[in-house]
Design a protein around this motif. Structure first.
Motif, PDB file in Angstrom:
ATOM      1  N   HIS A  38       0.855  -1.217   0.108  1.00 17.89           N
ATOM      2  CA  HIS A  38      -0.053   0.072   0.100  1.00 17.89           C
ATOM      3  C   HIS A  38       0.655   1.250  -0.019  1.00 17.89           C
ATOM      4  CE1 HIS A  38      -3.761  -2.254   0.384  1.00 17.89           C
ATOM      5  NE2 HIS A  38      -3.155  -3.021   1.378  1.00 17.89           N
ATOM      6  N   GLN A  39       1.896   1.256   0.692  1.00 17.25           N
ATOM      7  CA  GLN A  39       2.711   2.379   0.682  1.00 17.25           C
ATOM      8  C   GLN A  39       3.647   2.586  -0.539  1.00 17.25           C
ATOM      9  OE1 GLN A  39       4.872   0.864   4.363  1.00 17.25           O
ATOM     10  NE2 GLN A  39       4.159   2.670   5.547  1.00 17.25           N
ATOM     11  N   LEU A  40       4.041   1.481  -1.076  1.00 12.04           N
ATOM     12  CA  LEU A  40       4.715   1.528  -2.390  1.00 12.04           C
ATOM     13  C   LEU A  40       3.726   1.956  -3.654  1.00 12.04           C
ATOM     14  CD1 LEU A  40       7.510   0.921  -3.508  1.00 12.04           C
ATOM     15  CD2 LEU A  40       6.602  -1.222  -4.061  1.00 12.04           C
ATOM     16  N   LYS A  41       2.513   1.664  -3.325  1.00 11.46           N
ATOM     17  CA  LYS A  41       1.548   1.943  -4.433  1.00 11.46           C
ATOM     18  C   LYS A  41       1.268   3.516  -4.257  1.00 11.46           C
ATOM     19  CE  LYS A  41      -3.174   1.258  -6.225  1.00 11.46           C
ATOM     20  NZ  LYS A  41      -3.724   2.742  -6.209  1.00 11.46           N
ATOM     21  N   ALA A  42       1.245   3.945  -3.058  1.00  9.33           N
ATOM     22  CA  ALA A  42       0.906   5.463  -2.898  1.00  9.33           C
ATOM     23  C   ALA A  42       2.162   5.926  -3.543  1.00  9.33           C
ATOM     24  CB  ALA A  42       0.722   5.661  -1.379  1.00  9.33           C
ATOM     25  N   LEU A  43       3.195   5.818  -3.468  1.00 10.76           N
ATOM     26  CA  LEU A  43       4.288   6.680  -4.086  1.00 10.76           C
ATOM     27  C   LEU A  43       4.296   6.446  -5.442  1.00 10.76           C
ATOM     28  CD1 LEU A  43       7.344   7.809  -3.853  1.00 10.76           C
ATOM     29  CD2 LEU A  43       8.143   5.395  -3.964  1.00 10.76           C
ATOM     30  N   PHE A  44       3.834   5.359  -6.192  1.00 14.94           N
ATOM     31  CA  PHE A  44       3.823   5.210  -7.533  1.00 14.94           C
ATOM     32  C   PHE A  44       2.300   5.806  -8.119  1.00 14.94           C
ATOM     33  CE2 PHE A  44       7.551   2.580  -6.623  1.00 14.94           C
ATOM     34  CZ  PHE A  44       8.072   2.859  -8.026  1.00 14.94           C
ATOM     35  N   ASP A  45       1.290   6.223  -7.393  1.00 11.63           N
ATOM     36  CA  ASP A  45       0.182   6.623  -7.908  1.00 11.63           C
ATOM     37  C   ASP A  45       0.267   7.975  -8.430  1.00 11.63           C
ATOM     38  OD1 ASP A  45      -1.660   4.422  -7.273  1.00 11.63           O
ATOM     39  OD2 ASP A  45      -2.282   5.487  -5.248  1.00 11.63           O
ATOM     40  N   ALA A  46       1.482   8.731  -7.983  1.00  8.59           N
ATOM     41  CA  ALA A  46       1.562  10.238  -8.611  1.00  8.59           C
ATOM     42  C   ALA A  46       1.853  10.325 -10.016  1.00  8.59           C
ATOM     43  CB  ALA A  46       2.669  10.858  -7.563  1.00  8.59           C
ATOM     44  N   PHE A  47       2.025   8.970 -10.702  1.00  2.52           N
ATOM     45  CA  PHE A  47       2.841   8.931 -11.806  1.00  2.52           C
ATOM     46  C   PHE A  47       1.670   8.219 -12.846  1.00  2.52           C
ATOM     47  CE2 PHE A  47       6.178   8.861  -9.242  1.00  2.52           C
ATOM     48  CZ  PHE A  47       6.450  10.202  -9.193  1.00  2.52           C
ATOM     49  N   GLY A  48       0.451   7.829 -12.535  1.00  2.36           N
ATOM     50  CA  GLY A  48      -0.439   7.009 -13.178  1.00  2.36           C
ATOM     51  C   GLY A  48      -1.243   5.934 -12.305  1.00  2.36           C
ATOM     52  N   TYR A  49      -1.998   5.318 -12.972  1.00  6.20           N
ATOM     53  CA  TYR A  49      -2.402   4.063 -12.093  1.00  6.20           C
ATOM     54  C   TYR A  49      -1.904   2.718 -12.025  1.00  6.20           C
ATOM     55  CZ  TYR A  49      -6.142   1.102 -10.358  1.00  6.20           C
ATOM     56  OH  TYR A  49      -6.871   0.015  -9.749  1.00  6.20           O
ATOM     57  N   PRO A  50      -1.251   2.511 -10.958  1.00  6.77           N
ATOM     58  CA  PRO A  50      -0.413   1.038 -11.076  1.00  6.77           C
ATOM     59  C   PRO A  50      -1.507   0.166 -11.113  1.00  6.77           C
ATOM     60  CG  PRO A  50       0.391   2.607  -9.225  1.00  6.77           C
ATOM     61  CD  PRO A  50      -0.913   3.210  -9.830  1.00  6.77           C
ATOM     62  N   LEU A  51      -1.324  -0.843 -12.044  1.00  9.75           N
ATOM     63  CA  LEU A  51      -2.268  -1.986 -12.230  1.00  9.75           C
ATOM     64  C   LEU A  51      -2.035  -2.860 -11.170  1.00  9.75           C
ATOM     65  CD1 LEU A  51      -2.173  -2.446 -15.917  1.00  9.75           C
ATOM     66  CD2 LEU A  51      -3.743  -1.065 -14.687  1.00  9.75           C
ATOM     67  N   GLU A  52      -0.755  -3.103 -10.721  1.00  9.13           N
ATOM     68  CA  GLU A  52      -0.357  -4.101  -9.804  1.00  9.13           C
ATOM     69  C   GLU A  52       1.075  -3.707  -9.178  1.00  9.13           C
ATOM     70  OE1 GLU A  52      -0.063  -8.842  -9.871  1.00  9.13           O
ATOM     71  OE2 GLU A  52       1.237  -7.862 -11.523  1.00  9.13           O
ATOM     72  N   VAL A  53       0.845  -3.921  -7.779  1.00  4.83           N
ATOM     73  CA  VAL A  53       2.162  -3.597  -7.023  1.00  4.83           C
ATOM     74  C   VAL A  53       2.572  -4.867  -6.204  1.00  4.83           C
ATOM     75  CG1 VAL A  53       3.275  -2.185  -5.279  1.00  4.83           C
ATOM     76  CG2 VAL A  53       1.757  -1.093  -7.074  1.00  4.83           C
ATOM     77  N   VAL A  54       3.667  -5.357  -6.268  1.00  2.25           N
ATOM     78  CA  VAL A  54       4.211  -6.559  -5.677  1.00  2.25           C
ATOM     79  C   VAL A  54       5.379  -6.364  -5.099  1.00  2.25           C
ATOM     80  CG1 VAL A  54       4.498  -8.907  -5.952  1.00  2.25           C
ATOM     81  CG2 VAL A  54       2.588  -8.085  -7.246  1.00  2.25           C
ATOM     82  N   ILE A  55       5.351  -6.785  -3.684  1.00  8.25           N
ATOM     83  CA  ILE A  55       6.711  -6.826  -3.148  1.00  8.25           C
ATOM     84  C   ILE A  55       7.051  -8.180  -2.958  1.00  8.25           C
ATOM     85  CG2 ILE A  55       7.871  -6.304  -0.811  1.00  8.25           C
ATOM     86  CD1 ILE A  55       6.204  -3.787  -0.439  1.00  8.25           C
ATOM     87  N   MET A  56       8.378  -8.506  -3.284  1.00  5.97           N
ATOM     88  CA  MET A  56       8.988  -9.988  -3.432  1.00  5.97           C
ATOM     89  C   MET A  56       9.043 -10.237  -1.717  1.00  5.97           C
ATOM     90  SD  MET A  56       8.708 -10.555  -6.676  1.00  5.97           S
ATOM     91  CE  MET A  56       9.269 -12.119  -6.423  1.00  5.97           C
ATOM     92  N   ARG A  57       8.629 -11.421  -1.600  1.00  2.00           N
ATOM     93  CA  ARG A  57       8.743 -12.054  -0.242  1.00  2.00           C
ATOM     94  C   ARG A  57       9.302 -13.690  -0.439  1.00  2.00           C
ATOM     95  NH1 ARG A  57       6.418  -8.744   2.945  1.00  2.00           N
ATOM     96  NH2 ARG A  57       5.090  -7.279   2.213  1.00  2.00           N
ATOM     97  N   ASP A  58      10.218 -13.992   0.534  1.00  2.00           N
ATOM     98  CA  ASP A  58      10.516 -15.306   0.583  1.00  2.00           C
ATOM     99  C   ASP A  58       9.351 -16.332   0.701  1.00  2.00           C
ATOM    100  OD1 ASP A  58      11.611 -17.797   2.507  1.00  2.00           O
ATOM    101  OD2 ASP A  58      13.201 -17.008   1.236  1.00  2.00           O
ATOM    102  N   ARG A  59       9.516 -17.499  -0.008  1.00  2.00           N
ATOM    103  CA  ARG A  59       8.202 -18.273  -0.136  1.00  2.00           C
ATOM    104  C   ARG A  59       8.231 -19.009   1.376  1.00  2.00           C
ATOM    105  NH1 ARG A  59       8.234 -21.026  -5.735  1.00  2.00           N
ATOM    106  NH2 ARG A  59       7.818 -19.200  -7.008  1.00  2.00           N
ATOM    107  N   ALA A  60       9.324 -19.407   1.903  1.00  2.00           N
ATOM    108  CA  ALA A  60       9.306 -20.014   2.929  1.00  2.00           C
ATOM    109  C   ALA A  60       8.896 -19.204   4.479  1.00  2.00           C
ATOM    110  CB  ALA A  60      10.720 -20.788   3.339  1.00  2.00           C
ATOM    111  N   THR A  61       9.312 -18.209   4.481  1.00  2.00           N
ATOM    112  CA  THR A  61       9.641 -17.176   5.677  1.00  2.00           C
ATOM    113  C   THR A  61       8.641 -16.238   5.510  1.00  2.00           C
ATOM    114  OG1 THR A  61      11.270 -15.739   5.103  1.00  2.00           O
ATOM    115  CG2 THR A  61      11.837 -17.904   6.308  1.00  2.00           C
ATOM    116  N   GLY A  62       8.293 -15.804   4.412  1.00  2.00           N
ATOM    117  CA  GLY A  62       7.470 -14.419   4.272  1.00  2.00           C
ATOM    118  C   GLY A  62       8.239 -13.188   4.405  1.00  2.00           C
ATOM    119  N   ARG A  63       9.448 -13.373   4.495  1.00  2.00           N
ATOM    120  CA  ARG A  63      10.371 -12.007   4.848  1.00  2.00           C
ATOM    121  C   ARG A  63      10.208 -11.445   3.259  1.00  2.00           C
ATOM    122  NH1 ARG A  63      15.720 -12.566   7.426  1.00  2.00           N
ATOM    123  NH2 ARG A  63      15.645 -10.236   6.601  1.00  2.00           N
ATOM    124  N   HIS A  64      10.325  -9.834   3.435  1.00  2.00           N
ATOM    125  CA  HIS A  64      10.455  -9.092   2.433  1.00  2.00           C
ATOM    126  C   HIS A  64      12.115  -9.197   1.975  1.00  2.00           C
ATOM    127  CE1 HIS A  64      10.824  -4.926   0.662  1.00  2.00           C
ATOM    128  NE2 HIS A  64       9.540  -4.518   1.138  1.00  2.00           N
TER     129      HIS A  64
END
Length: 98
Positions: A38-64
């Protein structure tokens, strides 16, 4: 942050290989671990409408993993975000620019 067109470099020669129409996916690096989608999307909203924003996470731990992808509907929106943020914008507590 630093940006790359998905599977392509951001330099002007390589960027020409990216399709001129349709969705454009940007790789975003140097994303602080305290930042969520949500925070990353808010940053990129100023330049258009982001269709998708995904932060990569470790599959096993869920860590950013400190990076993600932002998809815009047009090349113009993606280019505007790159011009404004590439190597210039810093999200605290990170010390390196996006």
């Amino acid at each position: 942050f630093f940006f790359r067109f998905f599977a392509y470099c951001v330099c002007s020669v390589c960027a020409m290989q990216q399709p001129q129409h349709g969705p454009v996916k940007l790789f975003v690096g140097q994303v602080p671990s305290v930042t969520d989608e949500h925070q990353l999307k808010a940053l990129f909203d100023a330049f258009g409408y982001p269709l998708e924003v995904v932060i990569m996470r470790d599959r096993a731990t869920g860590r950013h993993k400190g990076c993600g992808f932002v998809t815009y509907g047009s090349r113009d929106e993606a280019d505007a975000a790159i011009r404004a943020l590439h190597g210039q914008h810093i999200i605290p507590p990170q010390t390196n620019a996006l």
